[in-house]
Scaffold this active site. Structure first.
Site: not given
Length: 297
Positions: A80, A171, A38
């Site tokens: 997140d 996550r 990410d």
């Protein structure tokens, strides 16, 4: 340009963005990465260039290592800190309870891929659907948490180190720990320290590569041969005549190979007498067939 280079990805850039930068730096159109990170994540991102990209799907499913930071008492839609805040709760758990909660997730667990992820369903990435406000049913996946350590950082912040199987979402793991504790948890930072067998100290940053390019240094010498990333497959050496046949797509008679004890269905790195990597072969009961040829661009 043919080979593999490991990038220490910086925060704020996508994995695709890293590939775009490398296309310009190396002057190579064919560039692909293994294991998406990410934008907020940093760390190990293996990138393949030129003819090496043909082997992207054959990179071994090595364990991955991550260090993350999470905050208790919050949940978001992306799991997140970059997402929209969904809930905020009072935290009434001790550090010992948090550590114990983490220990309960060690082993094989079922994990639901988050909507904000690169998983493809029906030809469309989940994160594209999530941005449209669409949430669809996802199938849980079995992953394995091989090692998990949690350390308090003060307040509601904790550091987590995890060694896990391919396909694990840190996550989601943190979100599950927060649910187990009853107060919620959100990831605030993520750094990948191990991927495809490559550690952080084997990586180069984009800024470092840019500086070397400006100085006129050759970046090609930094590329590792693709067969280094395929080292978990056993090696097969063949004769010059067999090498010619293999490079033309022809299967090789197992009885004529020095390595006669090949496992049926197994993948093998195939080399010429001079040690040149020719590609991957897959064996059956009688032949070693071409699985993927190494074609330098």
């Amino acid at each position: 340009m043919n080979g593999i280079i490991c990038i220490d990805k910086e925060e704020g850039i996508t994995s695709f963005g890293v590939c775009s930068r490398l296309r310009r730096l190396f002057g190579e159109k064919k560039v692909g990465h293994a294991g998406t990170l990410d934008p907020m994540a940093t760390g190990v991102l293996p990138v393949l260039l030129g003819g090496a990209t043909r082997f992207l799907e054959y990179l071994p499913d090595e364990d991955k290592g991550y260090t993350a930071v999470f905050e208790l008492g919050k949940t978001t839609d992306t799991l997140d800190i970059t997402g929209t805040l969904l809930s905020q709760s009072e935290v009434n758990v001790t550090a010992e309870e948090v550590i114990k909660a983490g220990e309960s997730f060690v082993g094989k667990i079922s994990q639901l891929p988050p909507m904000y992820s690169a998983v493809s369903v029906g030809g469309e990435r989940l994160y594209n659907l999530a941005r449209k406000g669409v949430e669809i049913e996802r199938k849980p996946r079995e992953v394995e948490i091989k090692r998990l350590e949690i350390k308090p950082l003060g307040g509601n912040l904790y550091q987590l180190f995890v060694l896990c199987s391919k396909g694990t979402y840190v996550r989601s793991l943190i979100d599950d720990i927060g649910s187990w504790l009853g107060c919620g948890a959100v990831m605030t930072a993520l750094r990948r320290e191990l991927a495809c067998g490559f550690p952080l100290d084997a990586c180069r940053s984009l800024s470092e590569l840019q500086a070397l390019s400006v100085q006129g240094e050759s970046l090609e010498k930094l590329l590792l041969p693709i067969d280094k990333a395929l080292a978990s497959y056993d090696e097969v050496r063949i004769s010059e005549a067999q090498a010619t046949r293999f490079k033309n797509g022809g299967a090789l008679d197992l009885q004529r190979l020095k390595n006669k004890q090949l496992i049926s269905g197994g993948l093998y790195r195939v080399y010429s007498p001079g040690g040149d990597f020719l590609g991957l072969g897959r064996s059956d009961e009688n032949e070693l067939k071409v699985e993927k040829l190494y074609i330098k661009r």
